[in-house]
Motif scaffolding. Structure first.
Motif, PDB file in Angstrom:
ATOM      1  N   SER A 280       0.836  -1.196   0.000  1.00  0.00           N
ATOM      2  CA  SER A 280       0.000   0.000   0.000  1.00  0.00           C
ATOM      3  C   SER A 280       0.877   1.255   0.000  1.00  0.00           C
ATOM      4  O   SER A 280       0.581   2.247  -0.670  1.00  0.00           O
ATOM      5  N   SER A 283       1.999   2.053  -3.399  1.00  0.00           N
ATOM      6  CA  SER A 283       0.952   2.711  -4.164  1.00  0.00           C
ATOM      7  C   SER A 283       0.860   4.192  -3.758  1.00  0.00           C
ATOM      8  O   SER A 283       0.743   5.073  -4.604  1.00  0.00           O
ATOM      9  N   SER A 284       0.983   4.478  -2.484  1.00  0.00           N
ATOM     10  CA  SER A 284       0.917   5.872  -2.015  1.00  0.00           C
ATOM     11  C   SER A 284       2.059   6.720  -2.565  1.00  0.00           C
ATOM     12  O   SER A 284       1.848   7.841  -3.019  1.00  0.00           O
ATOM     13  N   GLU A 287       1.617   7.957  -6.010  1.00  0.00           N
ATOM     14  CA  GLU A 287       0.445   8.785  -6.255  1.00  0.00           C
ATOM     15  C   GLU A 287       0.909  10.176  -6.727  1.00  0.00           C
ATOM     16  O   GLU A 287       1.624  10.886  -5.998  1.00  0.00           O
ATOM     17  N   LEU A 290       0.659  13.164  -4.395  1.00  0.00           N
ATOM     18  CA  LEU A 290       1.586  13.142  -3.255  1.00  0.00           C
ATOM     19  C   LEU A 290       3.013  13.459  -3.722  1.00  0.00           C
ATOM     20  O   LEU A 290       3.757  14.153  -3.011  1.00  0.00           O
ATOM     21  N   ARG A 386      -4.883   2.663   1.756  1.00  0.00           N
ATOM     22  CA  ARG A 386      -4.283   3.928   1.343  1.00  0.00           C
ATOM     23  C   ARG A 386      -4.561   5.045   2.346  1.00  0.00           C
ATOM     24  O   ARG A 386      -3.773   5.989   2.459  1.00  0.00           O
ATOM     25  N   THR A 389      -1.536   4.749   4.598  1.00  0.00           N
ATOM     26  CA  THR A 389      -0.211   5.033   4.030  1.00  0.00           C
ATOM     27  C   THR A 389      -0.157   6.433   3.416  1.00  0.00           C
ATOM     28  O   THR A 389       0.886   7.085   3.466  1.00  0.00           O
ATOM     29  N   ASP A 390      -1.267   6.921   2.877  1.00  0.00           N
ATOM     30  CA  ASP A 390      -1.282   8.313   2.389  1.00  0.00           C
ATOM     31  C   ASP A 390      -1.004   9.281   3.541  1.00  0.00           C
ATOM     32  O   ASP A 390      -0.233  10.233   3.396  1.00  0.00           O
TER      33      ASP A 390
END
Ligand code: NFS
Ligand code: SF4
Length: 659
Positions: A280, A283-284, A287, A290, A386, A389-390
């Motif tokens: 995850s 993936s963050s 982004e 981000l 997310r 982790t975001d």
């Protein structure tokens, strides 16, 4: 045994970190920490005298009539208040370690299986089945029909079957079907084929309670059963399900060591064990919004790196850089460059929080099983990972913007190849059209490869970090022993530059010839600690390929955890031993020598058809023991002469080439 330590502990506070680790990056950071007045586990280990009675496991505190302390120097001179003998006390303590280790791996595996179920049922959409081929292979390996069936149907059947690994009340765990017949027969005869892990761990906890099982032989049987529920159960499920969800590793070039941190980037470390957090996070950090935010904050981007086993898995799956092993997790915070350290479960030192406070590096816990006083808890929910982790990334960006501490990053990185799944070893040695372990067996039979060793496990501040791992592995390959690695040990060798095909020149003539022909390193990195199950599967495949006996115990194969520290390591050791492997531990061994329990673990088990335990502190002595065992097995297989011939042949050839 407690006295036999590699580092001499000094009374005075003046510590030379070169005595405690061979990792230059870690030394640089420990020296900086000292200047900054910051303490780590290395300092604490020097100042914490290990309790000698505890180190020998001669202490029992299983009830309030005690604690009872027996004397290791005169082990049979005294018994506990209840009458428990030294053998009972040591076996029960050992059992509790096995139970805890097995619980850790199986709980991890069960968490992966939970995610898998929710993915299959469509409740989790952030993760998907990535490797359908692997799904089908695993399903077939335990008798699930795959022909003309939908992926969902196969996956649901696989889930239901594998759930038995944990919950089954009676019968054999599904992956028992992968065990070579003769090995399985030995287990059945002893009554140690695991049912479900929950049941085995429960029973072991019960039996090691005050006043229950007081026959060290009988306790040891349940230790084996519980450990096998880990190796061929919980750990194997963790590995296989992680491969299915996130991809089966293939050899991948990746960097390790602290130089993977970047001063001009937002640095995030993921440390722990369960790959869902890391996936995850990947993936963050990819982004776009981000990444843009990080640039707004003045960074060149976001840099995510791994540590410990979380990181070891990501090396082979995605080539994500790895910053260091267990004994470097505090030291790396001293760089001042870590904008967030994100952890889940296992091997996470509480000391991280304090070091983090000193350098304004927040520690984020993410798993409900693991909170740490002083750390910030941002829970990861698998149906919306997310969100967690975001948030960590956003916080890391803001920490980057407000960096308060000067940054000093050791300028050291080591490139190597990671990601040797057992599937890939099969393919690499067998070739595209005849993937099999037969060529490996052939090279063992003809003597080019003397045998195979799994060198795995932790680092431990009671021994010089990385030193024993590296020296042991060098000595093994020098003697033509092919080495498979996992966990923190793999990182030690990667830092030493041995996970490269070029390291073949450090190998003996036979092994180096094989490495050069195939283009592989003499040391194969297989992943995290649960990926020790890959080594078990490889061993089974070697037995099935033929020519090396009928059981794992017949193979010229050995194992070692030279710098172990965790209960998980003891459990791993016990499942390797129960599977038929001679397994040598370093650092210290929690048993008094010259006792009946010691004799059982170090000799008796082998006579019953299992492997056995070994212990040595010195890496060269360890290598000697392991090689002697390999030679013993070669002799029993009648292939000892072939090796002499091949070596003679090689020296002839070399002379011809020279002349
Ligand atoms: Ni294994 Fe992984 Fe490292 Fe040891 Fe800890 S990270 S599960 S226990 S210390 S190898
Ligand atoms: Fe002592 Fe026996 Fe109680 Fe252990 S179980 S603390 S040996 S009395």
């Amino acid at each position: 045994m407690a006295e036999e330590k590699i580092i001499s502990k000094k009374k005075e506070k003046e510590i030379n970190y070169r005595d405690l680790t061979t990792c230059d990056a870690t030394i640089q950071m420990l020296e900086k920490a000292k200047r900054d007045g910051v303490e780590t586990a290395f300092d604490r280990a020097v100042n914490m005298k290990a309790c000698p009675i505890g180190a020998d496991s001669a202490c029992c505190k299983h009830c309030a009539m005690g604690p009872c302390r027996l004397n290791a120097k005169d082990p049979y001179g005294k018994v506990g208040v209840c009458g428990a003998t030294i053998d009972t006390i040591m076996a029960r303590n050992f059992a509790r370690m096995v139970a805890a280790g097995s619980a850790a791996h199986t709980d991890h595996g069960m968490a992966m299986l939970d995610v898998f179920r929710e993915v299959v049922q469509g409740h989790i959409t952030d993760y998907k089945i990535k490797d359908v081929m692997k799904l089908e292979e695993v399903a077939r390996s335990i008798g699930i029909e795959t022909e003309d069936r939908s992926t969902e149907d196969i996956a649901m059947d696989l889930y239901k079957e594998l759930e038995r690994t944990y919950t089954q009340v009676d019968g054999e765990i599904p992956f028992a079907m992968r065990v070579p017949e003769k090995t399985l027969e030995t287990w059945r005869k002893s009554g140690i084929v695991p049912r479900g892990a929950m049941r085995e761990i429960m029973e072991l906890m019960h039996r090691s309670h005050m006043g229950v099982d007081q026959d060290y032989n009988n306790i040891t049987k349940q230790c084996s059963r519980t450990a096998l529920a880990d190796g061929w159960g919980g750990s194997m499920v963790a590995t296989e399900i992680s491969d299915i969800l996130f991809g089966t590793p293939v050899p991948t070039v990746a960097e390790v060591n602290m130089g993977v941190l970047k001063e001009n980037m937002v640095n995030i470390i993921v440390h722990g064990h369960e790959p869902n957090l890391f996936e995850s996070m990947l993936s963050s950090v990819n982004e776009p919004t981000l990444i843009e935010a990080s640039k707004q904050a003045g960074a060149k981007g976001i840099n995510v790196v791994g540590m410990c086993c979380s990181g070891a898995e990501m090396l082979g799956r995605h080539g994500i850089p790895h910053a260091g092993n267990f004994m470097s997790t505090e030291a790396i915070i001293v760089t001042g460059a870590v904008d967030a350290m994100c952890v889940d479960v296992q091997c996470i030192k509480q000391g991280l929080v304090k070091v983090g406070e000193c350098y304004n590096t927040p520690i984020y816990t993410t798993n409900p099983r693991c909170k740490i006083e002083g750390a910030t808890h941002i829970e990861l929910h698998e149906n919306d990972p997310r969100a967690c982790t975001d948030e960590v990334v956003i916080k890391a960006i803001s920490r980057f913007k407000n960096r308060t501490h000067p940054v000093e990053i050791p300028n050291i990185t080591n490139v190597g190849i990671h990601g040797f799944s057992h599937e890939y070893i099969n393919y690499m040695l067998g070739g595209t059209f005849r993937a099999s372990y037969t060529p490996l067996n052939d090279n063992i039979i003809n003597g080019r490869i003397r045998g195979v060793a799994g060198v795995v496990g932790c680092t431990n501040p009671r021994v010089k970090q990385d030193y024993v791992h590296v020296e042991l592995v060098k000595e093994l390959i020098r003697n033509d022993v092919l080495v498979l690695q996992t966990g923190c040990s793999q990182i030690s060798l990667a830092k030493a530059g041995l996970l490269t095909p070029e390291a073949a020149h450090l190998a003996g003539p036979g092994l180096s010839e094989v490495c050069e022909t195939v283009g592989m390193p003499p040391v194969l990195g297989c992943g995290s600690c649960v990926d020790n199950s890959r080594i078990l599967i490889a061993a089974s495949a070697m037995v099935r390929a033929g020519g090396l006996g009928n059981s794992i115990a017949d193979l010229p194969a050995v194992g070692a955890a030279p710098e172990w520290m965790s209960e998980k390591a003891i459990c791993i050791g016990q499942y390797f031993v129960a599977s038929g492997v001679f397994t040598v531990f370093g650092a210290t061994f929690p048993i008094v020598q010259d006792t009946k329990f010691h004799k059982l673990l170090f000799e008796g088990l082998e006579q019953q058809g299992f492997g056995k335990w070994g212990f040595a502190v010195d890496p060269y002595e360890m290598a000697k023991m392991m090689i002697a065992h390999i030679d013993k097995k070669r002799k029993a297989l009648g292939i000892d002469k072939a090796r002499e011939r091949v070596l003679l042949d090689m020296s002839d050839r070399r002379q011809m080439e020279a002349g």
